[in-house]
Design a protein around this motif. Structure first.
Motif, PDB file in Angstrom:
ATOM      1  N   VAL A 170      46.276  54.007  46.218  1.00  0.00           N
ATOM      2  CA  VAL A 170      46.348  52.541  46.198  1.00  0.00           C
ATOM      3  C   VAL A 170      45.252  51.002  45.957  1.00  0.00           C
ATOM      4  N   PHE A 171      45.488  50.468  45.070  1.00  0.00           N
ATOM      5  CA  PHE A 171      44.728  49.160  44.564  1.00  0.00           C
ATOM      6  C   PHE A 171      44.539  48.630  45.511  1.00  0.00           C
ATOM      7  N   ILE A 172      43.319  47.669  45.908  1.00  0.00           N
ATOM      8  CA  ILE A 172      43.721  46.363  46.476  1.00  0.00           C
ATOM      9  C   ILE A 172      42.085  45.560  46.430  1.00  0.00           C
ATOM     10  N   ALA A 173      43.215  44.346  45.318  1.00  0.00           N
ATOM     11  CA  ALA A 173      41.617  43.301  44.744  1.00  0.00           C
ATOM     12  C   ALA A 173      41.131  42.454  45.722  1.00  0.00           C
ATOM     13  N   PRO A 174      39.818  42.422  45.054  1.00  0.00           N
ATOM     14  CA  PRO A 174      38.967  41.066  45.908  1.00  0.00           C
ATOM     15  C   PRO A 174      40.474  40.518  46.612  1.00  0.00           C
ATOM     16  N   CYS A 175      40.049  39.868  47.706  1.00  0.00           N
ATOM     17  CA  CYS A 175      41.040  38.177  48.461  1.00  0.00           C
ATOM     18  C   CYS A 175      41.719  38.605  49.042  1.00  0.00           C
ATOM     19  N   VAL A 176      42.264  40.186  49.269  1.00  0.00           N
ATOM     20  CA  VAL A 176      43.959  40.154  49.588  1.00  0.00           C
ATOM     21  C   VAL A 176      43.523  39.953  51.142  1.00  0.00           C
ATOM     22  N   THR A 177      44.882  39.215  51.237  1.00  0.00           N
ATOM     23  CA  THR A 177      45.394  39.399  52.948  1.00  0.00           C
ATOM     24  C   THR A 177      46.627  39.968  52.986  1.00  0.00           C
ATOM     25  N   THR A 178      46.734  40.696  54.206  1.00  0.00           N
ATOM     26  CA  THR A 178      47.760  40.860  54.792  1.00  0.00           C
ATOM     27  C   THR A 178      48.331  40.966  56.080  1.00  0.00           C
ATOM     28  N   GLY A 189      47.382  42.363  43.847  1.00  0.00           N
ATOM     29  CA  GLY A 189      46.332  41.743  42.429  1.00  0.00           C
ATOM     30  C   GLY A 189      45.528  40.582  42.980  1.00  0.00           C
ATOM     31  N   GLY A 190      44.848  39.852  42.583  1.00  0.00           N
ATOM     32  CA  GLY A 190      43.247  39.223  43.455  1.00  0.00           C
ATOM     33  C   GLY A 190      43.813  37.944  44.504  1.00  0.00           C
ATOM     34  N   ALA A 191      43.926  37.792  45.983  1.00  0.00           N
ATOM     35  CA  ALA A 191      44.191  36.417  46.453  1.00  0.00           C
ATOM     36  C   ALA A 191      45.958  37.230  46.377  1.00  0.00           C
ATOM     37  N   SER A 192      46.897  37.744  46.494  1.00  0.00           N
ATOM     38  CA  SER A 192      47.647  38.153  47.134  1.00  0.00           C
ATOM     39  C   SER A 192      47.948  37.961  48.582  1.00  0.00           C
ATOM     40  N   ILE A 193      48.938  37.152  49.009  1.00  0.00           N
ATOM     41  CA  ILE A 193      49.428  37.374  50.347  1.00  0.00           C
ATOM     42  C   ILE A 193      50.008  38.597  50.528  1.00  0.00           C
ATOM     43  N   ILE A 194      50.782  39.886  51.583  1.00  0.00           N
ATOM     44  CA  ILE A 194      51.642  40.021  51.623  1.00  0.00           C
ATOM     45  C   ILE A 194      51.540  40.367  52.917  1.00  0.00           C
TER      46      ILE A 194
END
Length: 243
Positions: free
Chosen positions: A157-165, A193-198
């Motif tokens: 898995v790749f989690i870019a910068p500033c991702v929020t779960t 991708g960067g700064a995404s929210i899940i």
């Protein structure tokens, strides 16, 4: 001057900097390098050829706030680090975590209790990994991302910068939430991708590509590109980009 408890198993090949503390029962493997002002708490295990940078704290005993919803068992196992692990400057890893071999926990990262991190993982600078999280082999989490409690990140898995779960649709209100707290499941090969929210409880399917800045509000389909607020299907992932 360092303090090393008399019960510590410390191979003669280990190098320890200045003003470090190693508490009782710790086991330090061969060719480990321990920096300055490092604290290694009771019973922590560090595998061969690992590097612990200045100011790191390993095996910190968890102590939730009185108002916290976290429930701790009476017997939290010791922190274990595999071989060839690198722990960055001022990183904090709690007791009850398990860190696989050849993994990097970068500067200022925080890894809570009841976390399993596999081999060849990168946890980037300033990343927070909360409790009850599982992270698979060769997963990469880039700087300043937040991995909430009860999240699963599978292999590659790749989690870019500033991702929020996230894991709580009630945001701390009502007793109903306790049975429904659930983090995301990000399946093998997915990229966020960067700064995404899940949002809580979402499954990001295998090989999904989540575009930067997306708000993921529902489960995704395999090998699709999603983008937008809220995130919607855009196209299929190019075959050349699949694992």
């Amino acid at each position: 001057m360092n303090f090393v408890d008399s019960t510590v198993q410390l191979d003669e090949s280990v190098k320890v900097g200045h003003f470090s503390v190693i508490e009782k029962g710790a086991k330090i493997g061969k060719n480990v390098v321990i920096g300055n002002r490092v604290t290694i708490h009771e019973d922590t295990v560090i595998g061969d050829n690992s590097t612990i940078s200045d100011g790191a704290v390993l095996g910190k005993p968890p102590k939730p706030a009185k108002t916290s919803t976290v429930k701790l068992s009476d017997n939290i196992p010791a922190l274990t680090l595999g071989e060839d692990v690198t722990v960055g400057v001022n990183a904090v890893i709690y007791r009850g975590a398990e860190i696989g071999s050849s993994t990097l926990i970068a500067d200022l990262a925080s890894v809570r209790e009841n976390v399993q991190i596999a081999d060849y993982v990168i946890v980037g600078r300033g990343v927070t990994v909360e409790n009850h999280v599982s992270i698979g082999t060769r997963t990469k989490i880039q700087s300043n991302s937040y991995i909430t409690a009860y999240t699963t990140l599978e292999d590659h898995v790749f989690i870019a910068p500033c991702v929020t779960t996230t894991n709580d649709n009630f945001m701390g209100r009502t007793e109903e939430r306790f049975d429904k707290i659930k983090g995301a499941i990000v399946k093998k090969g997915a990229r966020v991708g960067g700064a995404s929210i899940i949002l809580p409880g979402i499954t990001v399917a295998e090989e999904t590509f989540v575009a930067a800045g997306a708000l993921v509000t529902k489960d995704t389909e395999e090998k699709t590109v999603i983008k937008g607020v809220p995130a919607k299907y855009s196209k299929q992932v190019d075959e050349r980009e699949l694992l």
